[in-house]
Enzyme design. Structure first.
Site, mmCIF file in Angstrom:
data_model
loop_
_atom_site.group_PDB
_atom_site.id
_atom_site.type_symbol
_atom_site.label_atom_id
_atom_site.label_comp_id
_atom_site.label_asym_id
_atom_site.label_seq_id
_atom_site.Cartn_x
_atom_site.Cartn_y
_atom_site.Cartn_z
ATOM 1 N N MET A 143 -0.774 31.932 -23.761
ATOM 2 C CA MET A 143 0.360 31.701 -24.650
ATOM 3 C C MET A 143 -0.007 30.716 -25.752
ATOM 4 S SD MET A 143 3.324 32.729 -25.397
ATOM 5 C CE MET A 143 4.458 33.355 -24.156
ATOM 6 N N PHE B 200 0.833 -1.204 0.000
ATOM 7 C CA PHE B 200 0.000 0.000 0.000
ATOM 8 C C PHE B 200 0.871 1.258 0.000
ATOM 9 C CE2 PHE B 200 -2.353 3.300 2.444
ATOM 10 C CZ PHE B 200 -3.312 3.577 1.473
ATOM 11 N N GLN B 201 0.556 2.154 -0.904
ATOM 12 C CA GLN B 201 1.294 3.413 -1.071
ATOM 13 C C GLN B 201 2.791 3.192 -1.316
ATOM 14 O OE1 GLN B 201 0.083 6.166 2.123
ATOM 15 N NE2 GLN B 201 -1.554 6.913 0.780
ATOM 16 N N LYS C 208 9.796 3.103 6.433
ATOM 17 C CA LYS C 208 9.193 3.309 7.747
ATOM 18 C C LYS C 208 9.935 2.560 8.853
ATOM 19 C CE LYS C 208 4.601 3.684 9.807
ATOM 20 N NZ LYS C 208 3.138 3.469 9.589
#
Lengths: 570, 177
Positions: free
Chosen positions: A475, A111-112, A161
């Site tokens: 632009m 996850f992530q 982590k």
């Protein structure tokens, strides 16, 4: 003393002198946010990680110190990829700390999880995946060393982590050897032979030109540059990345070269017989079509990055050095009696024939965007910092504001990142709270990152934003008008959707609007009185206004298109 | 057998303008990806690449890269490589001034009728038989790229050959110093 990796990370950031982090927490970076509570470091909680990155860039460009951003893994990390790429293109010192999933989960599509060191390999100066808590001080110290030395740039430190949750005995790398960077040699001694060769070319030149790039700002070379220019009487051009490195008001300054450069600056490059490139990299926006660029010029190329030599343009003499040291070395040997009378006669003529110009606005509106910028500038205190997004408003802000000192012009040059202006202004104001900071923005750019005004209000960062609202992606519209037979494809936005005043107010800012020149003066005065919260002004500008001069893409600089009112004279 | 001529460039397998870069890098995770990624994003062509630990402590690795010097100026390739923080040293070995070797392994089916021809090819190339099976043999040649090219061409005439080459490694010729 045993401390956690997270504590070591914060302690390391304190150790290198970080006073501000722009960031947003999430799962993988959670452990690091705990010791942050007890730290002296100020954390600015952004609303989107892209904002954190651009704020850190704005901070860095305004202060000269590295900007620091901290985000979580996965989408937190990918959201900051654009600012990293932006900082890489503009050589801005930036350190980005990303959380990562625990070491054991890396490679499992956790996850992530995302491979942010892999993703940013090509857009960072270097990056680290820290694999043990013990390595954190080294990684942080090395990251700051790499980001700020040689050619500056972004460095990413990815911290799993379990590493931030792990423990270590505190230590700090006391010397460069402790950083263990055997392949990193950011500087070298100037070769005297190169200086002699450069002096020889200077002695022979009849039409020399000092072509100043962003490297002059990075090396704090402004004072030496002015002295050298005055001693030699050479004309000067400053690129988009170097605005402010040499005072715009200086009589030897021809302005900005390039696609939307001043006629005299562009033509001086074309007619020069010696370009002295100081921290500039012959970007395509400066050279135009390369085979027609500065055809008569020999080149002295000064750059801290040796890979820039002969990358785009052959250098007759290349000097690997920071700009300031090279100017000092050149100044010591250049003894030319300044003359260049014929050269200056041509330059004066070009400057007189094609000054910057635009049509006078009607009293009932719409506003001329150039006039808005000039009015803001006229009411601004000296030293005001200007940031911009990318597009027409950026070019007008580069052209119509007089930059007198380094660090007063902050923009996205190489990457051309729309939405840079607002968060960069916030970062600049955090770094230089003593200065007024104006973001000159377009309506398209504003919509990309405006949510950071919530951050600005919440954190008490009173920036001022001028939206040049022409209801178009201006632009692109200009190119479609000039080169695609006025076939406007997907460029119309709307002047009223969103309602910028209400939006500003919803974000806790003061919202103002001006549609006529009279209102314009009034709201600028009003905005200048607000110093506690951010101000946003919706200036309704003429969508038909185009940026001139213009060197069309694929054309040589000789084919520069000037303002319609000047075309008979060319 | 006389020593093969120094390899100077043109063979069926080599770009005409090639250069050998002997790149000393830190032996850290992802370094090869950094080098390969740099070549990919800058549009530099790699012809062959060999990598192995460079010293006893395994602190460094050596990557030998044969580059196509027509895809980009060599100065630019070296300049960009040098900017990689993990790159410690770059030696540029011009083909004429360097000793190049590579290893070729090939398993070739043999029958009673082809055995002699294969043995001839092995003998002629100064190769060695390093493995023998009931219906095939494995040949090894450690030699110049041009000799490996020659053997490879020779073996193309046999069916079902499995052939691997390592890519070359190189050192400066002592005679040129």
């Amino acid at each position: 003393m045993q401390i956690t990796g997270a504590q070591a990370l914060i302690k390391s950031l304190e150790q290198v002198g970080v006073d501000t982090i722009f960031g947003l927490p999430g799962g993988a970076i959670l452990p690091v946010y705990d010791p942050l509570i007890d730290s002296s470091i100020r954390h600015i909680l952004v609303r989107h990680e892209q904002g954190a990155g651009h704020m850190a860039e704005g901070y860095a460009l305004a202060t000269g110190k590295p900007g620091v951003a901290m985000v979580t893994s996965g989408p937190g990390a990918t959201n900051i990829v654009t600012p990293i790429a932006n900082a890489y293109m503009d050589s801005t010192p930036l350190v980005v700390i990303t959380g990562q999933v625990p070491t054991a989960n890396i490679g499992t599509d956790a996850f992530q999880e995302c491979d942010i060191t892999g993703i940013t390999m090509g857009i960072t100066k270097h990056n680290f995946l820290v694999t043990s808590a013990h390595e954190i001080p080294r990684a942080v110290a090395a990251a700051f060393h790499i980001a700020t030395t040689g050619r500056p740039g972004p460095v990413l430190v990815d911290v799993p982590k379990d590493v931030s949750q792990g423990t270590m005995t505190w230590w700090w790398p006391e010397s460069l050897d402790d950083l263990d960077l055997p392949g990193y040699h950011p500087t070298s001694e100037i070769d005297d032979a190169d200086i002699t060769a450069a002096a020889q070319l200077i002695a022979e030149a009849q039409r020399p030109l000092l072509y100043i790039g962003g490297g002059a700002l990075k090396s704090h070379a402004s004072r030496e540059l002015v002295a050298f220019a005055e001693k030699t009487n050479m004309p000067v051009v400053t690129t988009l990345m170097a605005r402010g490195a040499f005072p715009d008001s200086h009589p030897q300054h021809l302005g900005m070269p390039g696609m939307h450069g001043m006629y005299a600056a562009v033509t001086a490059m074309q007619q020069s017989d010696l370009l002295i490139a100081l921290g500039a990299r012959f970007d395509d926006r400066v050279t135009g079509r390369l085979d027609g660029f500065a055809p008569h010029a020999k080149v002295i190329h000064v750059d801290i990055d040796a890979a820039e030599f002969n990358k785009i343009r052959h250098a007759d003499v290349s000097i690997r050095s920071d700009v300031r040291s090279a100017i000092v070395a050149l100044d010591a040997v250049v003894t030319t009696t300044p003359n260049y009378a014929t050269w200056w006669s041509d330059l004066h003529q070009w400057r007189a024939a094609h000054p910057l110009t635009y049509d006078t606005p009607d009293s009932d509106g719409p506003l001329r965007p150039q006039a808005v910028i000039e009015a803001i500038a006229a009411a601004a205190s000296p030293g005001t910092i200007v940031t911009a997004g990318v597009g027409q408003h950026q070019m007008w802000a580069a052209q119509h504001w007089s930059y007198e000192e380094p660090g007063t012009w902050i923009n996205s040059g190489g990457a051309g990142t729309m939405g840079f202006g607002v968060p960069a202004a916030i970062g600049a104001k955090v770094g230089r709270p003593d200065r007024t900071v104006w973001c000159i923005d377009g309506d398209g750019c504003f919509q990309m990152t405006a949510q950071e005004l919530v951050t600005a209000r919440a954190e008490g960062i009173p920036i001022k934003v001028a939206i040049l609202n022409n209801a178009y992606l201006g632009m692109v519209r200009q190119w479609q008008e000039m080169f695609y037979d006025e076939r406007y494809s997907e460029v119309y936005l709307s002047p009223d959707l969103p309602d910028y005043v209400k939006w500003a107010e919803a974000m806790g800012c003061v919202g103002l609007r001006a549609e006529t020149p009279e209102q314009m003066e009034k709201v600028i005065a009003e905005a200048n009185l607000v110093n506690d919260v951010p101000v946003v002004i919706d200036f309704r500008t003429d969508a038909r206004e185009k940026v001139f001069p213009m060197v069309p893409a694929g054309a040589t600089n000789d084919d520069i298109v000037v303002h319609p009112s000047q075309r008979g004279e060319k | 057998m006389a020593a093969p001529e120094p390899f100077t460039g043109a063979t069926s397998h080599s770009p005409v303008q090639h250069h050998i870069l002997s790149v000393l890098v830190e032996n850290k995770a992802g370094v090869l990806a950094r080098v390969a990624g740099l070549f990919a994003r800058r549009g530099f062509n790699i012809y062959s690449l060999a990598v192995a630990p460079a010293d006893d402590h395994q602190r460094f690795s050596r990557i030998t890269i044969v580059v196509d010097a027509e895809s980009a100026p060599l100065e630019q390739i070296k300049g960009q490589l040098n900017k990689l923080v993990n790159v410690v040293d770059i030696k540029d070995l011009a083909p004429r001034e360097s000793l190049e070797r590579e290893l070729l392994l090939a398993t070739v089916p043999v029958s009673d009728t082809t055995r002699t021809v294969v043995m001839d090819a092995v003998a002629q190339a100064n190769a060695a038989i390093v493995d023998v099976g009931s219906e095939s043999v494995t040949i090894m040649l450690a030699s110049t790229p041009i000799a490996c090219d020659a053997l490879e061409r020779r073996l193309e005439s046999f069916a079902h050959v499995e052939l691997h080459r390592t890519g070359r490694v190189a050192l400066p010729r002592l005679s040129s110093h």
